[in-house]
Each structure stands twice: as C-alpha cells, then as structure tokens.
Motif scaffolding. Structure first.
Motif, PDB file in Angstrom:
ATOM      1  N   UNK A  42       0.909  -1.187   0.147  1.00 20.39           N
ATOM      2  CA  UNK A  42       0.122   0.271   0.161  1.00 20.39           C
ATOM      3  C   UNK A  42       0.982   1.554   0.126  1.00 20.39           C
ATOM      4  N   UNK A  43       2.338   1.485  -0.510  1.00 17.71           N
ATOM      5  CA  UNK A  43       2.955   2.619   0.223  1.00 17.71           C
ATOM      6  C   UNK A  43       3.895   2.632  -1.391  1.00 17.71           C
ATOM      7  N   UNK A  44       4.476   3.360  -1.697  1.00 14.96           N
ATOM      8  CA  UNK A  44       5.187   3.924  -2.623  1.00 14.96           C
ATOM      9  C   UNK A  44       6.635   3.827  -2.682  1.00 14.96           C
ATOM     10  N   UNK A  45       7.324   2.784  -3.865  1.00 12.53           N
ATOM     11  CA  UNK A  45       8.671   2.659  -3.323  1.00 12.53           C
ATOM     12  C   UNK A  45       9.360   3.606  -2.789  1.00 12.53           C
ATOM     13  N   UNK A  46      10.368   2.620  -1.809  1.00 13.47           N
ATOM     14  CA  UNK A  46      10.881   4.251  -0.929  1.00 13.47           C
ATOM     15  C   UNK A  46      12.946   4.119  -1.452  1.00 13.47           C
ATOM     16  N   UNK A  47      13.455   5.013  -1.529  1.00 14.67           N
ATOM     17  CA  UNK A  47      14.807   5.031  -1.462  1.00 14.67           C
ATOM     18  C   UNK A  47      15.229   4.645  -0.001  1.00 14.67           C
ATOM     19  N   UNK A  48      16.171   3.624  -0.003  1.00 19.12           N
ATOM     20  CA  UNK A  48      16.479   3.153   0.734  1.00 19.12           C
ATOM     21  C   UNK A  48      18.668   2.744   1.395  1.00 19.12           C
ATOM     22  N   UNK A  49      18.966   3.038   0.288  1.00 22.68           N
ATOM     23  CA  UNK A  49      20.751   3.152   0.604  1.00 22.68           C
ATOM     24  C   UNK A  49      21.063   2.765  -0.679  1.00 22.68           C
ATOM     25  N   UNK A  50      22.237   4.012  -0.782  1.00 19.35           N
ATOM     26  CA  UNK A  50      22.999   3.626  -2.371  1.00 19.35           C
ATOM     27  C   UNK A  50      24.925   3.754  -2.363  1.00 19.35           C
ATOM     28  N   UNK A  51      25.600   3.053  -2.587  1.00 21.40           N
ATOM     29  CA  UNK A  51      26.841   2.655  -2.972  1.00 21.40           C
ATOM     30  C   UNK A  51      27.147   2.911  -4.225  1.00 21.40           C
ATOM     31  N   UNK A  52      28.370   3.912  -4.101  1.00 22.46           N
ATOM     32  CA  UNK A  52      28.710   5.284  -5.744  1.00 22.46           C
ATOM     33  C   UNK A  52      29.529   3.940  -5.880  1.00 22.46           C
ATOM     34  N   UNK A  53      30.077   4.534  -7.473  1.00 24.62           N
ATOM     35  CA  UNK A  53      31.585   3.338  -8.176  1.00 24.62           C
ATOM     36  C   UNK A  53      31.978   3.149  -7.069  1.00 24.62           C
ATOM     37  N   UNK A  54      32.777   4.335  -6.478  1.00 21.92           N
ATOM     38  CA  UNK A  54      34.117   4.735  -5.635  1.00 21.92           C
ATOM     39  C   UNK A  54      33.620   3.925  -4.066  1.00 21.92           C
ATOM     40  N   UNK A  55      33.066   3.324  -3.868  1.00 23.13           N
ATOM     41  CA  UNK A  55      32.344   3.256  -2.131  1.00 23.13           C
ATOM     42  C   UNK A  55      32.050   4.105  -1.193  1.00 23.13           C
ATOM     43  N   UNK A  56      31.802   5.356  -1.864  1.00 26.76           N
ATOM     44  CA  UNK A  56      31.147   6.117  -1.033  1.00 26.76           C
ATOM     45  C   UNK A  56      29.011   5.539  -0.666  1.00 26.76           C
ATOM     46  N   UNK A  57      29.192   5.925   0.638  1.00 22.78           N
ATOM     47  CA  UNK A  57      27.559   5.484   1.043  1.00 22.78           C
ATOM     48  C   UNK A  57      26.587   6.549   1.297  1.00 22.78           C
ATOM     49  N   UNK A  58      25.362   6.364   0.933  1.00 21.46           N
ATOM     50  CA  UNK A  58      24.651   7.365   1.550  1.00 21.46           C
ATOM     51  C   UNK A  58      23.487   5.693   2.155  1.00 21.46           C
ATOM     52  N   UNK A  59      22.688   7.017   3.330  1.00 21.34           N
ATOM     53  CA  UNK A  59      21.723   6.176   3.769  1.00 21.34           C
ATOM     54  C   UNK A  59      20.252   6.986   4.149  1.00 21.34           C
ATOM     55  N   UNK A  60      19.271   6.404   3.889  1.00 25.28           N
ATOM     56  CA  UNK A  60      17.620   6.577   4.729  1.00 25.28           C
ATOM     57  C   UNK A  60      17.632   7.600   5.472  1.00 25.28           C
ATOM     58  N   UNK A  61      17.165   8.407   6.118  1.00 25.68           N
ATOM     59  CA  UNK A  61      17.221   8.426   8.003  1.00 25.68           C
ATOM     60  C   UNK A  61      16.047   6.751   8.723  1.00 25.68           C
ATOM     61  N   UNK A  62      16.027   6.682   8.022  1.00 25.38           N
ATOM     62  CA  UNK A  62      14.598   5.847   8.864  1.00 25.38           C
ATOM     63  C   UNK A  62      15.798   3.864   8.588  1.00 25.38           C
ATOM     64  N   UNK A  63      17.227   3.218   8.205  1.00 22.14           N
ATOM     65  CA  UNK A  63      18.034   2.954   8.691  1.00 22.14           C
ATOM     66  C   UNK A  63      18.815   2.884   8.801  1.00 22.14           C
ATOM     67  N   UNK A  64      19.570   4.155   8.820  1.00 15.77           N
ATOM     68  CA  UNK A  64      21.043   4.617   9.414  1.00 15.77           C
ATOM     69  C   UNK A  64      21.332   4.311  10.815  1.00 15.77           C
ATOM     70  N   UNK A  65      22.697   3.139  10.831  1.00 12.89           N
ATOM     71  CA  UNK A  65      22.908   2.543  12.459  1.00 12.89           C
ATOM     72  C   UNK A  65      22.430   1.713  12.130  1.00 12.89           C
ATOM     73  N   UNK A  66      21.648   1.438  11.211  1.00 14.63           N
ATOM     74  CA  UNK A  66      20.996   0.142  11.424  1.00 14.63           C
ATOM     75  C   UNK A  66      21.588  -1.120   9.926  1.00 14.63           C
ATOM     76  N   UNK A  67      21.394  -0.204   9.276  1.00  7.80           N
ATOM     77  CA  UNK A  67      21.383  -1.187   8.210  1.00  7.80           C
ATOM     78  C   UNK A  67      22.548  -0.474   6.909  1.00  7.80           C
ATOM     79  N   UNK A  68      23.629  -1.683   6.538  1.00  2.24           N
ATOM     80  CA  UNK A  68      25.313  -1.442   5.616  1.00  2.24           C
ATOM     81  C   UNK A  68      25.148  -2.035   4.149  1.00  2.24           C
TER      82      UNK A  68
END
Length: 115
Positions: A42-68
């Motif tokens: 019942x919800x829209x697809x949402x972004x969770x995490x990203x990793x760039x070609x050189x390895x830098x990462x970003x996380x949604x606030x809802x998963x930060x600190x829990x997901x890698x």
C-alpha cells in the motif's frame, strides 16, 4: 541487457538480522551507482541506501545506523546487511543499478519482520 537477482529475504523476528544479496550479470565496478529500494504494501517504493562506484555510501534516515550497504566487485554482488530489524522494515526489497546512465532493477525479495 543487465540482469540483477536479489536473494536473502525471509521471515525474521523484531531485533533480528538479514543479509540481502544482489547478483549482477555484468561487472559492477563499472556501475555509476547501485542501491537498494523497498516497497511496503500500500505504499510507494522508497529509497533505502546507495553505494557509488568508488564506494561512498548514503542511507535513508529510517535505516541509518542499522543497515549497511556494500559490494564485492570481484563476485559482482552487492549486499545489504540489515540489523535491529523492525516491523516497519517489512517490504519487498529491490536492488537497482545504473550503467551508462541506464537503470536496471531486480525482481525483488520479500522481507517480513514479525513475531
């Protein structure tokens, strides 16, 4: 045509852990960016995490600190380690990769967090 296949989903109790894998049919070191998304019922697809070609990462606030998010270029596989899972994390998880600015999606893997 790039194919992405997710695996590792399943049923886990709150507070538990899962590791999702995304296997690619081509080298992932050349991907501009790879990431994980999820879609709950019942919800829209949402972004969770990203990793760039050189390895830098970003996380949604809802998963930060829990997901890698990580990747293994040699084995053409991207991972999502999920710890301290909550019922709100229940969703179909999709991996996505971008090669030469064209996006490819996997078919998704179900993650259910429930006691």
């Amino acid at each position: 045509q790039v194919q992405l296949v997710e695996s590792g989903g399943g049923l886990v109790q709150p507070g538990g852990s899962l590791r999702l894998s995304c296997s690619a049919s081509t080298t992932i070191s050349s991907a501009n960016v790879m990431g994980w998304y999820r879609q709950a019922p019942g919800k829209q697809r949402e972004w969770v995490a990203t990793i760039l070609s050189r390895g830098s990462t970003n996380y949604a606030d809802s998963v930060k600190g829990r997901f890698t998010i990580s990747k293994d270029n040699f084995n053409r596989t991207m991972y999502l380690q999920m710890n301290s899972l909550k019922p709100d994390d229940t969703a179909v998880y999709y991996c996505k990769g971008s090669w030469f600015y064209r996006d490819y999606w996997g078919q998704g893997t179900q993650v259910t967090v429930s006691s």
